[in-house]
Design an enzyme around this catalytic site. Structure first.
Site, short mmCIF file in Angstrom:
data_model
loop_
_atom_site.label_atom_id
_atom_site.label_comp_id
_atom_site.label_asym_id
_atom_site.label_seq_id
_atom_site.Cartn_x
_atom_site.Cartn_y
_atom_site.Cartn_z
N LYS A 64 0.83 -1.21 0.00
CA LYS A 64 0.00 0.00 0.00
C LYS A 64 0.87 1.26 0.00
O LYS A 64 0.64 2.18 -0.78
CB LYS A 64 -0.95 -0.01 1.20
N THR A 65 1.86 1.30 0.87
CA THR A 65 2.74 2.47 0.93
C THR A 65 3.49 2.63 -0.40
O THR A 65 3.63 3.74 -0.93
CB THR A 65 3.75 2.31 2.09
N ASP A 109 -1.74 6.68 6.12
CA ASP A 109 -1.70 5.26 6.43
C ASP A 109 -2.63 5.00 7.62
O ASP A 109 -2.85 5.90 8.44
CB ASP A 109 -0.26 4.87 6.79
N THR A 158 -6.11 -1.45 6.65
CA THR A 158 -6.18 -2.90 6.71
C THR A 158 -7.63 -3.31 6.97
O THR A 158 -7.95 -4.49 6.96
CB THR A 158 -5.30 -3.45 7.85
N ARG A 217 6.52 -8.16 1.76
CA ARG A 217 7.38 -7.71 2.86
C ARG A 217 8.04 -8.90 3.54
O ARG A 217 9.23 -8.86 3.88
CB ARG A 217 6.58 -6.90 3.89
P1 ATP Z 1 1.98 -1.46 5.68
O1 ATP Z 1 0.56 -1.12 5.49
O2 ATP Z 1 2.25 -2.43 6.77
O3 ATP Z 1 2.94 -0.30 5.62
P2 ATP Z 1 2.20 -1.90 2.94
O4 ATP Z 1 1.05 -2.69 2.38
O5 ATP Z 1 2.16 -0.44 2.84
O6 ATP Z 1 2.36 -2.33 4.41
P3 ATP Z 1 4.73 -1.71 1.64
O7 ATP Z 1 5.47 -1.01 2.72
O8 ATP Z 1 4.29 -0.90 0.50
O9 ATP Z 1 3.52 -2.49 2.26
O10 ATP Z 1 5.59 -2.91 1.05
C1 ATP Z 1 6.41 -3.69 1.86
C2 ATP Z 1 7.66 -4.11 1.11
O11 ATP Z 1 7.32 -5.02 0.09
C3 ATP Z 1 8.43 -3.00 0.42
O12 ATP Z 1 9.80 -3.18 0.69
C4 ATP Z 1 8.23 -3.19 -1.05
O13 ATP Z 1 9.46 -3.00 -1.71
C5 ATP Z 1 7.84 -4.62 -1.17
N1 ATP Z 1 6.76 -4.74 -2.14
C6 ATP Z 1 5.45 -4.60 -1.87
N2 ATP Z 1 4.72 -4.80 -2.96
C7 ATP Z 1 5.58 -5.07 -3.95
C8 ATP Z 1 5.43 -5.37 -5.33
N3 ATP Z 1 4.22 -5.47 -5.88
N4 ATP Z 1 6.53 -5.56 -6.07
C9 ATP Z 1 7.74 -5.51 -5.50
N5 ATP Z 1 7.96 -5.24 -4.20
C10 ATP Z 1 6.90 -5.02 -3.44
#
Ligand code: ATP
Length: 333
Positions: A64-65, A109, A158, A217
């Protein structure tokens, strides 16, 4: 905890920063969401307007981030990052909103954890790019309207079910992120290994992909531990290294972590397979209901170990089998 999808600390933050894809084409998987976002962003840029507000919903660690950052990069717009827990008063939000520059992307977030008073301010801001600021106290208080620069709100949650309807309705588009398929996770891992300069065998990659709870992640985190293992033992990052490293960190063969196993164990042994209510379950494992519902349960449901019924959570035959137990109720029927 190695397979906890939540972020763990500064080292991991820096590591994630280095591995984050910077464009929609570099972003692996989530094909549907990528297509939907691409269309929305392209149309906005053709009309030279700020894109609609976007809600990103799904379990932690699915990107998401990363997507919020990509939305800003793709449109060449500045990005402001905030989070629900940091916005505990309407004033906190007013400070952020009033300092946005035209076209800025505001990422909030955990938007479901924002204070109620701020939520109401956000409705007007999203709809009319305007807020009302209260000046003075008591009978003499008046509200002063303040125009804002047009911006795009990107909210992440979430728990999209926790958002009040008026807020949910003000997003032009909601993207539902899904757990990644093994093949997609392999692509995430190949890319990460390349960026880390790590030579790793194909079967080792496939093994990690099958044990990371469908979550990029966690995939990246397991990759780091395997790298450590190979480094310390002076061997290759091969299948044997994956097995040894993941055994050391207590990740089981299908990627379940301690909390997943604890939840299943309680449902199976203490409640005879269920149904068991969310709150009872949370108390039994000593976690917040929110953690069980948004972090643990989605994956257990997705792999077909748990079903949600109106009377509570119920373990499936597959779960009984995986834990090598027999269902006493099945024996009776
Ligand atoms: P949270 O809500 O807990 O912050 P999130 O859903 O925002 O989690 P991210 O922080 O965006 O998750 O992603 C976590 C890690 O996974 C990052 O290091 C990112 O590089 C990697 N990642 C996530 N999605 C992808 C993707 N589709 N392709 C490559 N790497 C990804």
């Amino acid at each position: 905890e190695l397979t906890n999808p939540a972020l763990e600390g500064d080292a991991e933050l820096a590591f994630e920063g280095a591995l984050r894809p910077k464009s929609l084409t570099e972003f692996v998987g989530q094909q549907k969401v990528r297509g939907q976002l691409q269309l929305l962003l392209t149309a906005a840029s053709m009309q030279q307007r700020t894109p609609d507000h976007i809600l990103l919903a799904g379990p932690p660690g699915l990107g998401k981030t990363t997507l919020a950052m990509i939305i800003a990069y793709e449109g060449n717009r500045p990005l402001r990052m905030s989070s629900g827990p940091a916005i505990q008063h309407a004033g906190d939000l007013a400070a952020v909103l009033s300092s946005l520059v035209p076209g800025e992307v505001l990422f909030i977030d955990e938007i479901h954890r924002m204070a109620r008073s701020a939520e109401e301010m956000l409705y007007l801001a999203m709809e009319d790019f305007r807020i009302d600021i209260m000046v003075g106290k008591g009978a003499g208080a008046t509200s002063v309207p303040l125009d804002l620069a047009p911006f795009t709100l990107v909210g992440a949650t979430t728990r999209s079910g926790m958002l009040p309807n008026p807020l949910r309705d003000r997003f032009g588009f909601t993207a539902h992120l899904e757990f990644y398929a093994d093949g997609e996770l392999e692509l995430v891992l190949v890319r990460a290994a390349r960026l880390l300069g790590l030579a790793i065998e194909r079967e080792a990659i496939a093994e990690i992909a099958g044990r990371c709870r469908g979550t990029p992640r966690i995939a990246n985190r397991l990759l780091r531990r395997v790298r450590d293992y190979a480094l310390v033992h002076g061997g290759d990052a091969d299948l044997a290294a994956v097995h040894a490293a993941l055994e050391l960190y207590d990740v089981d063969e299908i990627g379940l972590d301690r909390l997943d196993r604890e939840v299943m164990n309680i449902v199976l042994t203490r409640f005879g397979g269920g149904p068991v209510g969310l709150n009872t379950l949370a108390v039994s494992v000593g976690e917040e209901p929110e953690t069980i519902e948004s972090v643990v349960e989605p994956f257990l449901v997705r792999i077909g170990f748990l079903t949600r019924t109106p009377r509570g959570r119920v373990a499936t035959a597959a779960a009984w089998r995986h834990f090598g137990l027999s269902n006493p109720q099945a024996a009776l029927t």
